[in-house]
Design an enzyme around this catalytic site. Structure first.
Site, PDB file in Angstrom:
ATOM      1  CE  LYS A 146      -4.043   3.765  26.743  1.00  0.00           C
ATOM      2  NZ  LYS A 146      -3.450   3.051  27.987  1.00  0.00           N
ATOM      3  CG  ASP A 164      -4.626   7.339  30.746  1.00  0.00           C
ATOM      4  OD1 ASP A 164      -5.506   8.373  31.150  1.00  0.00           O
ATOM      5  OD2 ASP A 164      -3.629   7.490  31.355  1.00  0.00           O
TER       6      ASP A 164
END
Length: 248
Positions: A146, A164
Site C-alpha cells: 500500500k 486503505d
C-alpha cells in the site's frame, strides 16, 4: 485390517472440489465508467492529504500513517520535516530525536526505528533517492504494498491503486469490488477501473469514503453516485439522478 466403513470409504471415488466462485462487481462496465466520470467532474485533480515536500518526506509520512490519521501525522511531521527532509538529515537526527517528533502517533517507537532504517537503506542502496519501483520500495523497512503504491502514484505519477480502510469498505459496501483482503479488493478494482481514470481512482475513493460514504453513517444526500449505488445500507435522504451540473 480395514473395518467395513473404512473399506467403503477407500472404494468411494474422491469428490471433485467445486471451485468457489469469486465475488464479482455488481456493476456493468458502463456503470463503473459513469461512477468514475462523476468523481472526475467533482474533483478533477484530487490531492492526498499527507503533507510532504519531496518523495522522501512523502515516503516517511505514508509509513507513519499506518494506524494513524493524516491529520495526526501532519501535526507530527511539520516539525520533523522542517529539520530533516532528506535521508541524510533524518539519519543525522537519530532515532531518539525522530521519536520525540512523532510520539503523538500510534506505535511511534517502532515507526521511529523504521524511519531511521529506511533512511539508511536509501543511502546505502539508492544513493539517497527514493526508487520509482514497487519491488525496490517494498524491500525498505516499514514499506508494504500500500505504501509503495501511494508513493509511486503521488511522487512519480504512476497509475497505481492503493487500498486503505476506506477503499476496502467502499469496495465491499457498494459491491463495486468485493474482497476479504486489501490485495483482493485491489485486484477487483484494477479489473474494472477504466484505464483513463486509474491515475486518480484511489484518491477519489479515499476522499469519498472519508467525507461522504463514512463508516458509521454514509451521507447519501451528498453522494454524487447515489442513484447508481447498489449498497444495501443507505440513509433515507437520497437525491434523484444527478446531472453533471449538479455534480460540479
Amino acid at each position: 485390517m480395514l473395518k467395513p466403513k473404512d473399506k467403503k470409504a477407500a472404494r468411494a471415488p474422491a469428490r471433485a472440489k467445486t471451485p468457489r466462485k469469486k465475488p464479482r462487481s455488481r456493476y456493468s462496465s458502463d456503470e463503473v465508467r459513469e461512477i468514475f466520470r462523476r468523481f472526475a467532474v467533482q474533483r478533477p485533480e484530487p490531492k492526498g492529504e499527507l503533507e510532504h515536500v519531496n518523495a522522501f518526506t512523502l515516503l516517511v509520512a505514508v509509513v507513519l500513517s499506518a494506524q494513524a490519521t493524516d491529520i495526526g501525522v501532519n501535526k507530527a511531521t511539520r516539525g520533523l520535516f522542517a529539520v530533516a527532509d532528506t535521508p541524510q538529515k533524518m539519519l543525522a537526527l537519530g532515532e531518539d530525536r525522530v521519536g520525540d517528533h512523532i510520539r503523538t502517533i500510534g506505535l511511534w517507537r517502532n515507526k521511529a526505528k523504521n524511519v531511521i532504517a529506511l533512511s539508511q537503506a536509501l543511502i546505502r542502496d539508492h544513493d539517497g533517492q527514493v526508487p520509482a519501483d514497487r519491488d525496490q520500495l517494498t524491500k525498505l523497512p516499514g514499506v508494504g504494498r500500500k505504501t509503495a503504491n501511494v508513493v509511486l502514484n503521488m511522487a512519480f505519477g504512476q497509475p497505481t491503486f492503493a487500498v486503505d480502510t476506506h477503499i476496502l469498505r467502499i469496495g465491499n459496501r457498494l459491491g463495486l469490488a468485493p474482497g476479504k483482503t486489501p490485495d483482493e479488493v485491489e485486484k477487483r478494482f484494477l479489473d474494472i477501473i477504466p484505464q483513463d481514470y486509474l491515475r486518480h481512482a484511489h484518491h477519489w475513493l479515499i476522499l469519498h469514503g472519508r467525507y461522504v460514504c463514512k463508516a458509521r453513517k454514509p451521507e447519501c444526500e451528498r453522494c454524487v453516485i447515489a442513484d447508481l449505488c447498489q449498497a444495501a445500507e443507505k440513509t433515507s435522504a437520497i437525491p434523484a439522478a444527478l446531472t453533471p451540473i449538479e455534480i460540479g
